[in-house]
Design a protein around this motif. Structure first.
Motif, PDB file in Angstrom:
ATOM      1  N   GLU A 165       0.851  -1.199   0.000  1.00 27.21           N
ATOM      2  CA  GLU A 165       0.000   0.000   0.000  1.00 27.21           C
ATOM      3  C   GLU A 165       0.884   1.246   0.000  1.00 27.21           C
ATOM      4  O   GLU A 165       1.707   1.437   0.896  1.00 27.21           O
ATOM      5  CB  GLU A 165      -0.891  -0.007   1.237  1.00 27.21           C
ATOM      6  CG  GLU A 165      -1.753   1.234   1.387  1.00 27.21           C
ATOM      7  CD  GLU A 165      -2.488   1.275   2.720  1.00 27.21           C
ATOM      8  OE1 GLU A 165      -3.038   2.349   3.049  1.00 27.21           O
ATOM      9  OE2 GLU A 165      -2.499   0.250   3.425  1.00 27.21           O
ATOM     10  N   LYS A 189       6.387   1.411   0.991  1.00 29.19           N
ATOM     11  CA  LYS A 189       5.012   0.940   1.068  1.00 29.19           C
ATOM     12  C   LYS A 189       4.806   0.165   2.373  1.00 29.19           C
ATOM     13  O   LYS A 189       5.766  -0.215   3.034  1.00 29.19           O
ATOM     14  CB  LYS A 189       4.693   0.021  -0.118  1.00 29.19           C
ATOM     15  CG  LYS A 189       4.747   0.718  -1.469  1.00 29.19           C
ATOM     16  CD  LYS A 189       4.419  -0.267  -2.594  1.00 29.19           C
ATOM     17  CE  LYS A 189       4.435   0.432  -3.944  1.00 29.19           C
ATOM     18  NZ  LYS A 189       4.118  -0.517  -5.051  1.00 29.19           N
ATOM     19  N   TYR A 235       2.508  -3.153   4.174  1.00 27.19           N
ATOM     20  CA  TYR A 235       1.989  -4.438   3.722  1.00 27.19           C
ATOM     21  C   TYR A 235       1.005  -5.000   4.738  1.00 27.19           C
ATOM     22  O   TYR A 235       1.281  -5.027   5.936  1.00 27.19           O
ATOM     23  CB  TYR A 235       3.158  -5.400   3.474  1.00 27.19           C
ATOM     24  CG  TYR A 235       4.121  -4.839   2.455  1.00 27.19           C
ATOM     25  CD1 TYR A 235       3.954  -5.104   1.095  1.00 27.19           C
ATOM     26  CD2 TYR A 235       5.156  -3.983   2.835  1.00 27.19           C
ATOM     27  CE1 TYR A 235       4.806  -4.560   0.156  1.00 27.19           C
ATOM     28  CE2 TYR A 235       6.005  -3.425   1.896  1.00 27.19           C
ATOM     29  CZ  TYR A 235       5.829  -3.721   0.557  1.00 27.19           C
ATOM     30  OH  TYR A 235       6.671  -3.155  -0.383  1.00 27.19           O
ATOM     31  N   ARG A 236      -0.168  -5.429   4.243  1.00 30.80           N
ATOM     32  CA  ARG A 236      -1.236  -5.976   5.086  1.00 30.80           C
ATOM     33  C   ARG A 236      -1.385  -7.466   4.803  1.00 30.80           C
ATOM     34  O   ARG A 236      -1.529  -7.876   3.641  1.00 30.80           O
ATOM     35  CB  ARG A 236      -2.561  -5.273   4.789  1.00 30.80           C
ATOM     36  CG  ARG A 236      -2.478  -3.754   4.695  1.00 30.80           C
ATOM     37  CD  ARG A 236      -2.333  -3.101   6.037  1.00 30.80           C
ATOM     38  NE  ARG A 236      -2.293  -1.639   5.913  1.00 30.80           N
ATOM     39  CZ  ARG A 236      -2.071  -0.817   6.928  1.00 30.80           C
ATOM     40  NH1 ARG A 236      -1.897  -1.318   8.147  1.00 30.80           N
ATOM     41  NH2 ARG A 236      -2.034   0.494   6.747  1.00 30.80           N
ATOM     42  N   ASP A 248      -4.212  -8.998   2.580  1.00 26.72           N
ATOM     43  CA  ASP A 248      -4.253  -8.748   1.141  1.00 26.72           C
ATOM     44  C   ASP A 248      -3.773  -9.952   0.320  1.00 26.72           C
ATOM     45  O   ASP A 248      -3.971  -9.980  -0.899  1.00 26.72           O
ATOM     46  CB  ASP A 248      -3.386  -7.531   0.776  1.00 26.72           C
ATOM     47  CG  ASP A 248      -3.948  -6.234   1.324  1.00 26.72           C
ATOM     48  OD1 ASP A 248      -5.150  -6.206   1.648  1.00 26.72           O
ATOM     49  OD2 ASP A 248      -3.187  -5.251   1.438  1.00 26.72           O
TER      50      ASP A 248
END
Length: 266
Positions: free
Chosen positions: A102, A110, A112-113, A116
């Motif tokens: 993201e 970025k 990160y999840r 996802d």
């Protein structure tokens, strides 16, 4: 001797030579391994080396010495290898197709999840046994020690503009959701009595041995890195599959030559 038999013999002789250093590497890792990461690699390398050694011997002897039954076993194992590689390549493309970092406003990196990424990958890293081995590997690789040294002299503004890789962003610093104050790359000041919607904020610690290795963002960073590598491996597999199919076709011709010569003797 038929051309196909010569080709099968040459190709498998080269594979036989290649299998020896692979097998020796696996044996060396078995004796010298000091970390969980090295111990994780030793068994696949030894299995690969033994498989290549046995199959290439079958192909070499079966093709050059006209031993039909050995060539049959060689073609059988080659067919299995082609099927396995084909299935793995399709699987890798499907699994690696989901998930991405993201982008953040005014940040070079970025975040990160974990949610996802594909459910199959999430289950693998959420297993405590798997994750403890992976975490040990990441820690022994000095991921965050090198990260700390690389960006140690950065001011907060400069650090926020750095293009961190997925593992650095996920494992070595707290999530942007936490609002912690930057002191240095691995040391952040936490607001007193803060409450967080992101559970990673409570998991983070400035202890250099812990940091965010227990965070979901670290697992997500690993999956993003794995996803990128799997896509590369899948592309290489396609090229290798084409090569294997060509070799398999040559092997079929050699097998047919052996059987034809066997019939002529009778």
């Amino acid at each position: 001797m038929k051309i196909s038999n010569n080709l099968i013999g040459i190709l498998n002789f080269l594979t036989l030579i290649l299998s020896i250093p692979i097998l020796l590497t696996g044996i060396w890792l078995h004796k010298q391994a000091t970390s969980e990461c090295e111990r994780f690699l030793e068994k696949p390398i030894i299995i690969l080396g033994v498989f290549l050694l046995i199959v290439s011997l079958m192909g070499f002897i079966g093709g050059c010495c006209r031993v039909t039954w050995l060539l049959w076993f060689y073609l059988f194992f080659m067919f299995l290898l082609i099927v396995v590689l084909f299935v793995f390549t399709i699987f890798a493309f499907v699994v690696a197709n989901k998930g991405a970092g993201e982008s953040l406003s005014n940040k070079g990196y970025k975040e990160y999840r974990l949610g996802d990424y594909s459910n199959w990958l999430q289950k693998r890293v959420n297993d405590n046994g798997n994750w403890n081995r992976i975490k040990s590997c990441l820690q022994s690789g000095k991921l965050c020690i090198d990260f700390h040294s690389q960006f140690l002299n950065d001011t907060a503004d400069k650090f926020y503009l750095q293009h961190l890789n997925a593992l650095q962003s996920g494992c070595c610093k707290p999530s942007n959701d936490c609002g912690f104050t930057y002191q240095n790359p691995t040391n952040w000041t936490m607001p007193a009595g803060g409450t967080y919607t992101n559970p990673d904020c409570d998991t983070w610690t400035n202890d250099p041995k812990v940091l965010c290795f227990n965070c979901k963002s670290c697992k997500a960073g690993l999956l993003d890195n794995l996803k990128t590598n799997w896509k590369k491996v899948a592309v290489v597999n396609i090229i290798f599959l084409i090569f294997l199919i060509i070799v398999y076709s040559i092997g079929c011709c050699a097998f047919r030559n052996n059987r034809r010569d066997g019939w002529k003797r009778y």
